[in-house]
Each structure stands twice: as C-alpha cells, then as structure tokens.
Design an enzyme around this catalytic site. Structure first.
Site, PDB file in Angstrom:
ATOM      1  N   SER A  99       0.812  -1.207   0.000  1.00 14.30           N
ATOM      2  CA  SER A  99       0.000   0.000   0.000  1.00 14.30           C
ATOM      3  C   SER A  99       0.852   1.266   0.000  1.00 14.30           C
ATOM      4  CB  SER A  99      -0.952  -0.044   1.198  1.00 14.30           C
ATOM      5  OG  SER A  99      -1.902   0.984   1.142  1.00 14.30           O
ATOM      6  N   ASP A 239      -2.274   6.229  -3.450  1.00 19.15           N
ATOM      7  CA  ASP A 239      -1.131   5.588  -2.814  1.00 19.15           C
ATOM      8  C   ASP A 239      -0.687   4.425  -3.690  1.00 19.15           C
ATOM      9  OD1 ASP A 239      -3.356   3.995  -2.307  1.00 19.15           O
ATOM     10  OD2 ASP A 239      -2.623   3.324  -0.360  1.00 19.15           O
ATOM     11  N   ASP A 241      -1.121   1.221  -3.955  1.00 18.81           N
ATOM     12  CA  ASP A 241      -2.052   0.252  -4.536  1.00 18.81           C
ATOM     13  C   ASP A 241      -3.389   0.884  -4.883  1.00 18.81           C
ATOM     14  OD1 ASP A 241      -2.938   0.607  -1.926  1.00 18.81           O
ATOM     15  OD2 ASP A 241      -3.500  -1.489  -1.648  1.00 18.81           O
ATOM     16  N   ASP A 243      -5.866   2.278  -3.221  1.00 20.00           N
ATOM     17  CA  ASP A 243      -7.105   2.160  -2.465  1.00 20.00           C
ATOM     18  C   ASP A 243      -7.368   3.414  -1.633  1.00 20.00           C
ATOM     19  OD1 ASP A 243      -5.190   1.784  -0.504  1.00 20.00           O
ATOM     20  OD2 ASP A 243      -6.030  -0.080   0.268  1.00 20.00           O
TER      21      ASP A 243
END
Length: 449
Positions: A99, A239, A241, A243
């Site tokens: 992440s 960010d 990834d 999400d």
C-alpha cells in the site's frame, strides 16, 4: 493473529516477508479455500515494487501446490483485483502490495469471491496451516495440481465499470494526478481521461524502487505545487495500490479523506442516495461529525482500519464510510476502498454542482489535529506502562473539554500513533511530541531490558 494485521500480512520483502513464507502462505490459503469450498482459482495482482514479481511467483507456486489455479494479473490496483475477483466465478483475489509503505516493504492480502476482505475465522484457519502445513503426500498431485496463466485483460473492464457509474461527463475539468509511481500509474489517468477529464499525470514512471517515494497520498508537496502551476481545478493523489485518495484544491491546499467524505456524503444526501449512517474511525476530525450532524446525518466511529469501517457499514446498512487517510468506501459501487472511484465521484460532484473544490471542502470546518508517530522496538505492553499511562492521563486532563487525545498502535508498522485535537495547534504539537518521545524511550527500555 500472528501473521495478519489490519491490512494483510506485511513486512520487509525478502526478510520478514520471504519467498518461502509467501509460498507457505499460498499452500495454507489454497488448502483452506479448497476445504471450505471458497473458490477453485485465484487472481493475483501486484503493485510496482521490485519485490512484487518474486513474491507473486512464490505465492502462485504455493497455490498451485494446493490445487488452486492461478491467474496472474500483473500490475493491478487493489480495488481492481477485488472487482475482477468478485466477477470471476469461483475466484479468490490476492494482492501483493504494501500500500502506502516504502518500496522495501511488501505485503499480501486476500479478497473473497464476492470482492470483500476475508473474515477473521478464514484468516485464522490460514494461519494455522502456515505453521502446520499439509505434508507433501497429502497435497494434490498430477492433474490435481493447479495451473498458472496470464490474466492480461483486467484493466479495461475495470475502467469501463468505474466510468459507467458516473452520471455526468468530466469534460472541461483539468486535473493533476499523482500516481505514486504505483499500481495506478496507468489505470488512474486512463479512467479519468475516459471520463472526459484533461489529465496531467505526475509520478507515473515506476522503476520498482520509487513507489510512494516523496509522492502519492502521504506526500502531497509536489502535487500541491503542480496543481496551481498547471492551472488545474483539482489535484488527486493515490497511494501505491490506489485504495486511497487525497486531494488538493486549485490553490494547492490539502483536502483529506474526512473532507472528501463530507463532500460526497452531503451530495449523496441531497440526491437521496445516502443510506444509513456515515461510518468513520476514531481518527476522524470532529469537524466531520459536526458537518454531518448539522444536516441530520448520523456518524458512527470504529477502530482504525478500513476492514472495521466496512464491517460496520454492512451491519448498519450504510452506503458511505471511510478514513481520514483517504480510504473511502462507496458501498453501492465497490466492496473496498477505491481511490480511482473516489476521484471520479469527487470530480463529478464538482461538475454537477459547478462549485470549486475549495468551496465544497468548506462545508467542513476542521479542528486543529496533530499526529506524531512514536517509533518503537516493540508495540507490546505500551498501554500498561505506568509512566505512559500517567502521561496520557495528564495530557487528557490538560485538554479537558477543549479537545481529545488518542493513542493507539499502528496495525501495520512498528509505531505508536499519538494524536491530539483541540483549538490550539501549537499546544497540541508540544503535547504529542512530549508523549511520543516518552513512549519511544520507554518501549526501547522494555526491549533492551
């Protein structure tokens, strides 16, 4: 749980999270999926970290050993994997990503074939098999082992789905997009352009080592400079990834997840689309609660972590929830936090209302809030240390009815987070720095002692 934190299994790649552990995890998860008939295949996506292909290959080998077929989706955002797994019959989703963490970290998390993060009982069963894996002669063999195939066509169906949820085109909006050199480097600009926006894309050249490096949702400085330089109406930051979403207005002022929740929530309320309470976490600014309650909207708080927000949303029939960090869940359209979806919805509010982002953000008046992370050798026992407890009590008394103090361990990092909220930012800064320093010192003594 020993291995899984609030957002999956995470650590320094090739050290804490080694290929051997990733393979054991694949065997363990695959065994549980077969035993509980949760799925017969898995779609694995990853972000752009250098360690991603290594860990994806090891995880895939473990799944194949357990008799689970593997679709290799390559670089995909976390919400893209959740969406695609939820629409591929009998398919579990897996994401290799850490992440917003630095490039040297990596992680693994799972989604059910309905697109939701796996429940704790399933994760606990997987953990049991990690430590006590089936012996080789109890595993599938021959034709019963899994195969691995490329899954190259996931991006366009996902983008088509996202843009199809909008009721308005974004033509005429110019936006700067910070892709964090992560999984959204292609998908983010692609979706926004397909929706009609003019996109200036920055930090979109991942090299395996620059993901989240002074960019993305946790480092807004370059986006704050670029947005007014390009005369854009908004800046958007994902960010690693994708999400999460953070934003800046046309002047470069930061717009956090709380403010975006208020913008989306009040617009949904006006359109009759807001169902149930708005769910957020204990970290959310008091201004969020005041903005919603002034419009008659109930606000519920959970512990930090989007999985806890989602659980409360499902239990209470809520359509909107999220975190100050930019994890925003629009449950009508997605089963998890989705930065690209949130960006599209935010821009659509600007387009439909004709209001600027700074004007919309002004619907919430933020109370000063200061957060300092105490770096620790161990998170164990911090809340029972008498000196720390005394200092926390003294700080709470000093704030009295003027604000609040929140001290909690990070779910994914070796940190104790110290947050204070109140009318005087300078006073808060002194309070949290003093307390964070004490926690670091005491926990260091605990480890060495």
């Amino acid at each position: 749980m020993q291995y899984f934190g609030t957002d999956g299994l995470r650590g320094i790649a090739n050290r804490d999270l080694s290929p051997e552990l990733a393979m054991r995890l694949g065997i363990a998860a695959g065994t549980v999926f077969r035993e509980k008939e949760l799925g017969h295949s898995v779609l694995i996506g990853r972000d752009t970290r250098q360690s991603g292909p290594m860990l994806l290959s090891a995880l895939a080998a473990g799944f194949c050993s357990a008799g689970i077929h593997v679709f290799d989706g390559g670089v995909l955002t976390t919400p893209a994997v959740a969406y695609l797994a939820g629409r591929t019959q009998g398919c579990i989703g897996a994401v290799v990503s850490a992440s917003h963490n630095p490039a040297e970290d990596n992680g693994i998390k799972f989604f059910s074939n309905a697109g939701y993060k796996l429940d704790d009982p399933i994760l606990e069963a997987i953990e049991e098999y990690i430590d006590h894996p089936p012996v080789p002669d109890q595993r599938p063999s021959g034709r019963e082992t899994g195969w691995k195939k490329a899954f190259p066509d996931g991006a366009q169906p996902y983008v088509d789905y996202l843009t199809g949820q909008l009721g308005v085109r974004l033509d005429g909006l110019r936006v700067v997009v910070d892709c964090a050199n992560g999984a959204a480097s292609e998908l983010g600009p692609m979706a926004l352009r397909q929706a009609g926006a003019q996109v200036i894309s920055i930090h979109d050249q991942p090299d395996g080592r620059n993901i989240n490096l002074e960019c993305g949702s946790t480092h807004l400085e370059s986006l704050q400079s670029a947005t007014p330089e390009w005369s854009a109406q908004a800046g958007l930051a994902f960010d690693g990834d994708a999400d999460r979403l953070m934003a800046v207005d046309h002047r470069g002022n930061a717009i956090d997840g709380d403010q975006i929740l208020v913008i989306l929530g009040l617009h949904m309320l006006q359109r009759g689309e807001l169902k149930g309470p708005v769910v957020t976490t204990v970290m959310s600014n008091l201004g969020l609660r005041k903005a919603f309650e002034a419009s008659g909207v109930e606000v519920l708080e959970t512990q930090v972590g989007d999985r806890f927000v989602l659980q409360e949303m499902l239990e209470k029939g809520a359509s909107l929830g999220g975190e100050q960090s930019g994890h925003l869940i629009l449950l009508r359209d997605s089963t998890t936090g989705d930065g690209i979806l949130s960006a599209l919805r935010l821009l659509s509010v600007m387009k439909e209302t004709g209001r600027s982002l700074d004007d919309l953000a002004g619907q919430m008046q933020r109370l000063p809030q200061v957060l300092v992370n105490a770096t620790v050798d161990t998170k164990e026992g911090w809340d029972t240390d008498p000196d720390i407890r005394k200092a926390i009590g003294e700080t709470e008394n000093a704030l009295s009815n003027r604000g609040r103090l929140l001290v909690r361990p990070s779910g994914t990092e070796a940190l104790i987070r110290v947050m204070a909220e109140g009318p005087d930012a300078a006073e808060l800064q002194t309070m949290v720095e003093r307390l964070a320093t004490l926690i670091t010192e005491k926990q260091s003594q605990r480890r060495t002692g």
